[in-house]
Design a protein around this motif. Sequence first.
Motif, short mmCIF file in Angstrom:
data_model
loop_
_atom_site.label_atom_id
_atom_site.label_comp_id
_atom_site.label_asym_id
_atom_site.label_seq_id
_atom_site.Cartn_x
_atom_site.Cartn_y
_atom_site.Cartn_z
N GLY A 146 17.25 -117.07 -0.12
CA GLY A 146 16.48 -116.60 1.03
C GLY A 146 17.32 -115.93 2.11
N ASN A 147 18.63 -115.77 1.85
CA ASN A 147 19.50 -115.09 2.81
C ASN A 147 19.37 -113.59 2.63
N GLU A 148 19.43 -112.87 3.73
CA GLU A 148 19.36 -111.41 3.66
C GLU A 148 20.75 -110.85 3.31
N ILE A 149 20.79 -110.04 2.26
CA ILE A 149 22.05 -109.42 1.86
C ILE A 149 21.90 -107.90 1.99
N PRO A 150 22.97 -107.23 2.40
CA PRO A 150 22.90 -105.77 2.55
C PRO A 150 22.83 -105.08 1.19
N VAL A 151 21.99 -104.07 1.10
CA VAL A 151 21.86 -103.26 -0.11
C VAL A 151 21.65 -101.81 0.31
N VAL A 152 21.78 -100.92 -0.65
CA VAL A 152 21.46 -99.51 -0.43
C VAL A 152 20.11 -99.24 -1.08
N GLY A 153 19.14 -98.87 -0.25
CA GLY A 153 17.81 -98.53 -0.75
C GLY A 153 17.73 -97.05 -1.04
N GLU A 154 16.80 -96.69 -1.89
CA GLU A 154 16.59 -95.27 -2.19
C GLU A 154 15.09 -94.98 -2.20
N LEU A 155 14.74 -93.86 -1.66
CA LEU A 155 13.35 -93.41 -1.70
C LEU A 155 13.33 -91.90 -1.88
N HIS A 156 12.20 -91.39 -2.28
CA HIS A 156 12.03 -89.94 -2.43
C HIS A 156 11.12 -89.47 -1.31
N VAL A 157 11.60 -88.51 -0.56
CA VAL A 157 10.87 -87.97 0.58
C VAL A 157 10.12 -86.73 0.14
N ILE A 158 8.81 -86.70 0.38
CA ILE A 158 8.00 -85.53 0.08
C ILE A 158 8.34 -84.47 1.12
N MET A 159 8.78 -83.33 0.65
CA MET A 159 9.19 -82.25 1.54
C MET A 159 8.04 -81.28 1.78
#
Length: 119
Positions: free
Chosen positions: A89-102
């Motif tokens: 339940g601890n928050e750990i740093p991660v790199v998120g990725e998403l696709h932005v509609i241009m």
Amino acid sequence: MSHDPIDSLIYLREGAAGALEALMEAMQQVYGFEDESEAMSDFVAWSESIRRTITDEVALHDDGRREYSTGVPFSRPCKYRTTEPDEDGNEIPVVGELHVIMHPDGSPTTPPNNGMWAA
């Protein structure tokens, strides 16, 4: 930068698909899943009808382009820093990725979530 009518249709298709999906997920939190609620079943049917109408109209005019006539890609990947819970339940740093509609005009010019354009 001027874009053509097919660009507008494609932008509607790309944006509507994601918006309708997010709307359905939010509505499931309130009304339950399609098989649990008659109201949700109706909402899903309406949403699919809207998505299908937009998709069909784009298909009528599709010329096979892989980016807008302005040279802008339909979407761009973005990486950003976020956190997610581990098994304790601890928050750990991660790199998120998403696709932005241009948009065909190249906006947004700045990635969301203080992110960086990827590739």
